[in-house]
Design an enzyme around this catalytic site. Structure first.
Site, PDB file in Angstrom:
ATOM      1  N   ILE A  95       1.036  -1.284  -0.232  1.00  0.00           N
ATOM      2  CA  ILE A  95       0.202  -0.217  -0.142  1.00  0.00           C
ATOM      3  C   ILE A  95       1.353   1.097  -0.274  1.00  0.00           C
ATOM      4  CG2 ILE A  95      -2.001   1.314   1.222  1.00  0.00           C
ATOM      5  CD1 ILE A  95      -2.587  -1.074   2.011  1.00  0.00           C
ATOM      6  N   ALA A 103       3.427   1.954   7.934  1.00  0.00           N
ATOM      7  CA  ALA A 103       4.345   0.216   8.499  1.00  0.00           C
ATOM      8  C   ALA A 103       4.670  -0.698   9.295  1.00  0.00           C
ATOM      9  CB  ALA A 103       6.098   1.203   9.504  1.00  0.00           C
ATOM     10  N   SER A 124      -7.640  -0.597  10.801  1.00  0.00           N
ATOM     11  CA  SER A 124      -7.694  -1.768   9.500  1.00  0.00           C
ATOM     12  C   SER A 124      -9.046  -2.593  10.098  1.00  0.00           C
ATOM     13  CB  SER A 124      -6.875  -2.493  10.181  1.00  0.00           C
ATOM     14  OG  SER A 124      -7.882  -3.943   9.654  1.00  0.00           O
ATOM     15  N   TYR A 153      -3.288  -9.293  15.810  1.00  0.00           N
ATOM     16  CA  TYR A 153      -2.785  -8.273  14.972  1.00  0.00           C
ATOM     17  C   TYR A 153      -4.127  -7.196  15.025  1.00  0.00           C
ATOM     18  CZ  TYR A 153      -3.046  -5.801  10.263  1.00  0.00           C
ATOM     19  OH  TYR A 153      -3.632  -5.241   9.248  1.00  0.00           O
ATOM     20  N   ARG A 191     -16.870  -9.948   2.978  1.00  0.00           N
ATOM     21  CA  ARG A 191     -16.011  -8.704   3.188  1.00  0.00           C
ATOM     22  C   ARG A 191     -15.989  -7.859   1.969  1.00  0.00           C
ATOM     23  NH1 ARG A 191     -14.960 -12.099   6.840  1.00  0.00           N
ATOM     24  NH2 ARG A 191     -13.272 -13.030   7.115  1.00  0.00           N
TER      25      ARG A 191
END
Length: 350
Positions: free
Chosen positions: A12, A75, A118, A178, A246
């Site tokens: 990205i 990052a 996210s 995550y 999704r």
């Protein structure tokens, strides 16, 4: 505007750098070039300043932030990892790295941030019960998944649920390490903004795909795994029953959202973080995505395996209306065209 793009050599990040250049901004690329994410060294764009460093290196961050007007923080370690033993690596890279970056931004008086957020912070998506209205089912039980019962049910009456779109004000419920680190990044950014008077935006990415997507690495997403299988002459292996919903959004559209968000920072109230869902608004199932790739590639049709991963959610799709209304963002690549392009990238070995 001089913009530091952390992770700017990544999937990205590299598209954001290209979009910044086309918008006449001055990107500065910082990337640790970790072998897990970059099996081969990428080529920096001509004329772009390139810094090989880790965001956890405070001295390196101090140097690179000189003269920077804004930071686009991409990052991160992504994916679920192998097991909980990976937790320290995820927390170190994503959360410690973000904390070091923000501390050095505060010292350098760099007050504008766009964060790669996210959709995983929501956990499961929105569900409505015909009796109890909107409900939040808990994590799916391993016994149910083993038996092929993949759909969540109402935690109050056991009725079948209808999935819907998740808005930014939905409660957060990260379901794996995550996801937890991505939510912690937002909390750190919000704290930084309040303390320094900075302006921050978190773009909660949905399932980003497109040219340059990592392949055959731990950073590869499901679309890339399917494409790699097709390139090997194999059928894509679809987990569960393929009915997981999704929102697949093209990387060029996500890059455009980042540039718009950077441009909007001066118009925002200071000392706050604004979160935006960044999705196409056109949800599809994982099975539909696999079939679209196979058809465009001319390869074997997907195989539905019934396999599953604990920690995966069943349905998560976004309401991205706020991003459209506030920033005027519009996705430009539809599902069929984007998947066809992505499949052909695989045929060309890209």
């Amino acid at each position: 505007m001089r913009v530091l793009v952390t992770g700017g050599a990544g999937f990205i990040g590299s598209h954001i750098v290209e979009r910044l250049i086309s918008a006449n901004h001055e990107p500065v690329v910082l990337d640790a070039l970790l072998p897990a994410a970059h099996p081969t060294a990428p080529r920096p764009p001509a004329g772009v300043e390139w810094v090989h460093a880790d965001v956890r290196d405070a001295e390196a961050m101090r140097r690179v932030l000189r003269g920077v007007d804004a930071v686009c923080h991409q990052a991160a370690m992504v994916g679920l990892g192998k097991d909980f033993a990976d937790a320290p690596a995820y927390v170190g890279c994503n959360d410690l790295g973000t904390a070091v970056l923000l501390a050095e931004m505060a010292a350098a008086r760099v007050g504008r941030l766009v964060l790669a957020g996210s959709m995983v912070v929501y956990g499961e998506g929105r569900y409505d019960c015909p009796v109890h209205g909107t409900v939040r089912p808990g994590p799916r039980a391993g016994a149910d998944l083993e038996a092929g019962r993949f759909e969540p049910h109402c935690p109050l009456c056991g009725a079948e649920l209808v999935s819907g779109l998740v808005a930014e004000d939905a409660p957060v419920d990260p379901r794996n390490v995550y996801a937890t680190t991505k939510l912690a990044q937002e909390h750190l950014a919000a704290s930084w903004a309040r303390t320094t008077g900075g302006q921050a935006v978190s773009l909660r990415y949905h399932n980003v795909y497109g040219p340059g997507m990592p392949r055959d690495t731990p950073y590869a997403g499901v679309a890339s795994l399917f494409r790699s299988a097709l390139a090997r002459g194999e059928a894509p292996r679809v987990f569960e029953d393929g009915g997981q919903r999704r929102d697949f959004v093209h990387v060029r559209d996500v890059a455009g959202a980042n540039v718009l968000a950077l441009g909007s920072l001066d118009e925002r109230e200071p000392a706050a973080l604004a979160a935006y869902n960044a999705g196409s608004g056109d949800p599809h199932t994982v099975g539909e995505m696999a079939a679209a790739l196979a058809a465009a590639h001319g390869g074997k049709q997907p195989v539905v395996t019934g396999e599953f991963r604990l920690g995966d959610v069943r349905h998560i799709t976004a309401d991205s209306g706020r991003l459209r209304a506030d920033l005027g963002w519009r996705p430009t690549t539809d599902f069929a065209a984007g998947m066809a392009e992505f499949a052909l990238c695989g045929l060309r070995g890209e």
